[in-house]
Design a protein around this motif. Structure first.
Motif, PDB file in Angstrom:
ATOM      1  N   UNK A 107       0.870  -1.163   0.000  1.00  0.00           N
ATOM      2  CA  UNK A 107       0.000   0.000   0.000  1.00  0.00           C
ATOM      3  C   UNK A 107       0.910   1.217   0.000  1.00  0.00           C
ATOM      4  N   UNK A 108       0.441   2.309   0.592  1.00  0.00           N
ATOM      5  CA  UNK A 108       1.300   3.464   0.832  1.00  0.00           C
ATOM      6  C   UNK A 108       1.909   3.253   2.213  1.00  0.00           C
ATOM      7  N   UNK A 109       3.131   2.720   2.227  1.00  0.00           N
ATOM      8  CA  UNK A 109       3.803   2.281   3.462  1.00  0.00           C
ATOM      9  C   UNK A 109       4.210   3.499   4.284  1.00  0.00           C
ATOM     10  N   UNK A 110       3.914   3.477   5.602  1.00  0.00           N
ATOM     11  CA  UNK A 110       4.090   4.721   6.360  1.00  0.00           C
ATOM     12  C   UNK A 110       4.233   4.440   7.863  1.00  0.00           C
ATOM     13  N   UNK A 111       4.976   5.315   8.530  1.00  0.00           N
ATOM     14  CA  UNK A 111       5.122   5.225   9.990  1.00  0.00           C
ATOM     15  C   UNK A 111       3.844   5.732  10.669  1.00  0.00           C
ATOM     16  N   UNK A 112       3.484   5.117  11.792  1.00  0.00           N
ATOM     17  CA  UNK A 112       2.248   5.509  12.482  1.00  0.00           C
ATOM     18  C   UNK A 112       2.397   5.422  13.995  1.00  0.00           C
ATOM     19  N   UNK A 113       1.389   5.964  14.657  1.00  0.00           N
ATOM     20  CA  UNK A 113       1.149   5.711  16.078  1.00  0.00           C
ATOM     21  C   UNK A 113      -0.229   5.068  16.176  1.00  0.00           C
ATOM     22  N   UNK A 114      -0.278   3.901  16.773  1.00  0.00           N
ATOM     23  CA  UNK A 114      -1.518   3.140  16.844  1.00  0.00           C
ATOM     24  C   UNK A 114      -2.002   3.119  18.291  1.00  0.00           C
ATOM     25  N   UNK A 115      -3.205   3.616  18.527  1.00  0.00           N
ATOM     26  CA  UNK A 115      -3.810   3.524  19.863  1.00  0.00           C
ATOM     27  C   UNK A 115      -4.613   2.231  19.955  1.00  0.00           C
ATOM     28  N   UNK A 116      -4.256   1.396  20.909  1.00  0.00           N
ATOM     29  CA  UNK A 116      -4.988   0.145  21.108  1.00  0.00           C
ATOM     30  C   UNK A 116      -5.261  -0.049  22.594  1.00  0.00           C
ATOM     31  N   UNK A 117      -6.288  -0.841  22.896  1.00  0.00           N
ATOM     32  CA  UNK A 117      -6.458  -1.381  24.238  1.00  0.00           C
ATOM     33  C   UNK A 117      -6.378  -2.894  24.132  1.00  0.00           C
ATOM     34  N   UNK A 118      -5.481  -3.478  24.926  1.00  0.00           N
ATOM     35  CA  UNK A 118      -5.307  -4.937  24.880  1.00  0.00           C
ATOM     36  C   UNK A 118      -6.037  -5.567  26.051  1.00  0.00           C
ATOM     37  N   UNK A 119      -6.609  -6.713  25.793  1.00  0.00           N
ATOM     38  CA  UNK A 119      -7.352  -7.394  26.851  1.00  0.00           C
ATOM     39  C   UNK A 119      -7.338  -8.901  26.589  1.00  0.00           C
ATOM     40  N   UNK A 120      -7.709  -9.662  27.586  1.00  0.00           N
ATOM     41  CA  UNK A 120      -7.766 -11.105  27.439  1.00  0.00           C
ATOM     42  C   UNK A 120      -9.218 -11.548  27.567  1.00  0.00           C
ATOM     43  N   UNK A 121      -9.697 -12.321  26.595  1.00  0.00           N
ATOM     44  CA  UNK A 121     -11.056 -12.847  26.627  1.00  0.00           C
ATOM     45  C   UNK A 121     -11.007 -14.231  27.258  1.00  0.00           C
ATOM     46  N   UNK A 122     -11.721 -14.381  28.351  1.00  0.00           N
ATOM     47  CA  UNK A 122     -11.835 -15.721  28.920  1.00  0.00           C
ATOM     48  C   UNK A 122     -12.969 -16.424  28.218  1.00  0.00           C
ATOM     49  N   UNK A 123     -12.674 -17.535  27.620  1.00  0.00           N
ATOM     50  CA  UNK A 123     -13.671 -18.210  26.802  1.00  0.00           C
ATOM     51  C   UNK A 123     -13.464 -19.703  26.859  1.00  0.00           C
ATOM     52  N   UNK A 124     -14.555 -20.418  26.839  1.00  0.00           N
ATOM     53  CA  UNK A 124     -14.475 -21.872  26.735  1.00  0.00           C
ATOM     54  C   UNK A 124     -14.327 -22.260  25.267  1.00  0.00           C
ATOM     55  N   UNK A 125     -14.631 -21.281  24.388  1.00  0.00           N
ATOM     56  CA  UNK A 125     -14.597 -21.570  22.963  1.00  0.00           C
ATOM     57  C   UNK A 125     -13.490 -20.741  22.312  1.00  0.00           C
ATOM     58  N   UNK A 126     -12.353 -21.332  22.094  1.00  0.00           N
ATOM     59  CA  UNK A 126     -11.212 -20.602  21.544  1.00  0.00           C
ATOM     60  C   UNK A 126     -11.322 -20.406  20.051  1.00  0.00           C
ATOM     61  N   UNK A 127     -10.318 -19.793  19.471  1.00  0.00           N
ATOM     62  CA  UNK A 127     -10.269 -19.623  18.011  1.00  0.00           C
ATOM     63  C   UNK A 127      -8.948 -20.196  17.505  1.00  0.00           C
ATOM     64  N   UNK A 128      -8.954 -20.659  16.270  1.00  0.00           N
ATOM     65  CA  UNK A 128      -7.747 -21.243  15.675  1.00  0.00           C
ATOM     66  C   UNK A 128      -6.935 -20.215  14.910  1.00  0.00           C
ATOM     67  N   UNK A 129      -7.613 -19.137  14.522  1.00  0.00           N
ATOM     68  CA  UNK A 129      -7.010 -18.142  13.645  1.00  0.00           C
ATOM     69  C   UNK A 129      -7.553 -16.770  14.036  1.00  0.00           C
ATOM     70  N   UNK A 130      -6.966 -15.692  13.469  1.00  0.00           N
ATOM     71  CA  UNK A 130      -7.457 -14.357  13.825  1.00  0.00           C
ATOM     72  C   UNK A 130      -8.915 -14.130  13.407  1.00  0.00           C
ATOM     73  N   UNK A 131      -9.546 -13.255  14.154  1.00  0.00           N
ATOM     74  CA  UNK A 131     -10.939 -12.871  13.928  1.00  0.00           C
ATOM     75  C   UNK A 131     -10.970 -11.352  14.067  1.00  0.00           C
TER      76      UNK A 131
END
Lengths: 302, 302
Positions: A199-223
């Motif tokens: 794409x148009x490759x560029x430096x950034x600042x990314x605001x995120x909030x990280x958290x852990x989901x407690x789940x009995x049903x996991x995922x195999x791949x990103x969602x």
């Protein structure tokens, strides 16, 4: 609580490996700003800078960020709140041996085009394209194999997915203690497909909030959660294989939500939402299967 | 002027061939209602009707409709104004040897699910899905080879593309005198990908206006105009090949519009719009490359 900053100066990786050491440790719920360099790491600032001027090891991902308490089987939640452009230009490149039309008549490689940023748009050859940033590479420590930051797989990595943008939430399977989140390779703008290889490759600042989901049903791949849909992401050697994996994940989610058997869930998946292309060039390719929220209230069965 | 009706009772084809005879002849600008049967031609009305009960020759397309004055090199314009559901139920089926997850664990074939239509929605296993009709098969007489109505190619055919819907305009290259338009295989709803091999297959009445575009710049494959984008459609044996063709068409259109060389147009195509999946099962697959109208005012250079 103020955001904590993790910068590329704190540490970067070129490989998502099972045994990463974190450059920072944060608690679930932490608000972060992650500073990233462009995928070519500042080596291409003018149109005379071709891919040949780039060091062999590229696509640095800032991190890893250890999330305290994240354990194998959990799901890491990464809410992308904002992506700010951090330099005055991006760059689009072609290189030999790379890109959908590599070797086709009239397609020259290497070529560099600089895309100046001004007033919320980049300029490409006199054409204004609104800035609409994408996080190209984002993922966690994988289960057993190592992957360079140039390829995508079940841990995430070089997914180059336009849905990885502000307002959406990414979820990753946790394979290792602390998850070990890293991200970079942002674009000021990118088409679904990323056909020329960037794409148009560029430096950034990314605001995120990280958290852990407690789940009995996991995922195999990103969602990825968008305002309207849950989107299963799958990467593989061919688009056909990636479609199969993404569709199988959608079928599992629909079956669990509605109490359907796999065949009925598969038939329902053929009626709503559907398959989308993330990128066709990395060289593992990435496809997604979007399921509208009207048909999937919660993929984790909470 | 009242709409003229062309019904499946006037004629249907099972093959798009170069030498078709029209069942009706209309002038450019004619407003038509085209009546179509479902792709299984009424043979599946209950869940006990499996694909085995279907005759060997299926997917009838109503027509051909000869458009007076359309000549090779012209572009046929088909504005899709409305698609009305013409029966009280659709059907979704699986069949052996067909579909993205054919042969996968837990996926049974054959299976039939009836989807009753009520109040603008179909019902699948107790789940309501809004009716959002798609014309699955639509095309013209091809240049030299013949194609059954079950496969898509440069003439159109079994494109199974959600963009082929009311409010959009389809364009086809004219290969033969009179163009010889035919259409059918509608769905009450369909996901991008059409993973199980069908949508909710259903009889419809399609309101279209057909016209001929005089252009010095023809098209090699179908193009769809949506409110926001021009979308190049390409069908091939693999998704990779279809992506290449659709992207090449987008590159040509962007190059002509902006006076760019192919490489710059390719790089621009990697920034805006992008690749989308139509269907992955027919067995030739169909991909599209959407170009937002902000970057393409008129693909025909009028």
């Amino acid at each position: 609580m103020a955001r904590r900053t993790v910068s590329h100066e704190d540490g970067t990786i070129y490989e998502f490996a099972p045994d990463l050491d974190g450059v920072a440790t944060v608690d679930p719920g932490t608000r972060l700003t992650v500073e990233t360099v462009d995928s070519l790491e500042g080596t291409v600032g003018a149109e005379s800078d071709l891919v040949e001027s780039v060091p062999e090891e590229v696509n640095a991902a800032t991190g890893p960020i250890e999330v305290a308490g994240a354990s194998p089987g959990d799901v890491l939640r990464v809410e992308i709140e904002a992506i700010r452009i951090a330099e005055d230009r991006g760059r689009v490149i072609t290189m030999e041996g790379f890109g959908l039309l590599d070797g086709h008549e009239g397609i020259e490689a290497p070529r560099t085009r600089i895309t100046p940023v001004e007033d919320g748009a980049i300029e490409f050859a006199g054409i204004e394209v609104p800035v609409d940033p994408v996080v190209g590479t984002i993922g966690v420590a994988p289960e057993s194999e190592s992957y360079t930051t140039l390829v995508p797989h079940d841990h995430g990595g070089n997914l180059d997915t336009t849905a990885m943008t502000a307002g959406n939430v990414a979820y990753f399977p946790v394979f290792q203690e602390g998850a070990m989140l890293a991200m970079g390779d942002c674009k000021a703008a990118m088409a679904d497909g990323e056909m020329c290889g960037t794409g148009s490759e560029i430096a950034t600042e990314i605001d995120v909030t990280v958290d852990v989901v407690e789940t009995a049903r996991g995922i195999d791949r990103p969602l990825v959660e968008t305002p309207d849909a849950w989107t299963a992401l799958a990467s593989a050697e061919t688009l056909e294989e990636a479609c199969e994996l993404a569709n199988r994940d959608a079928v599992s989610l629909l079956a669990a939500e509605h109490g359907l058997d796999a065949t009925d869930a598969y038939m329902l998946s053929s009626l709503v939402g559907g398959l989308e292309i993330s990128q066709v060039v990395d060289p593992l390719v990435t496809v997604r299967n979007a399921i509208p929220k009207a048909y999937l209230s919660d993929p984790f069965g909470r």
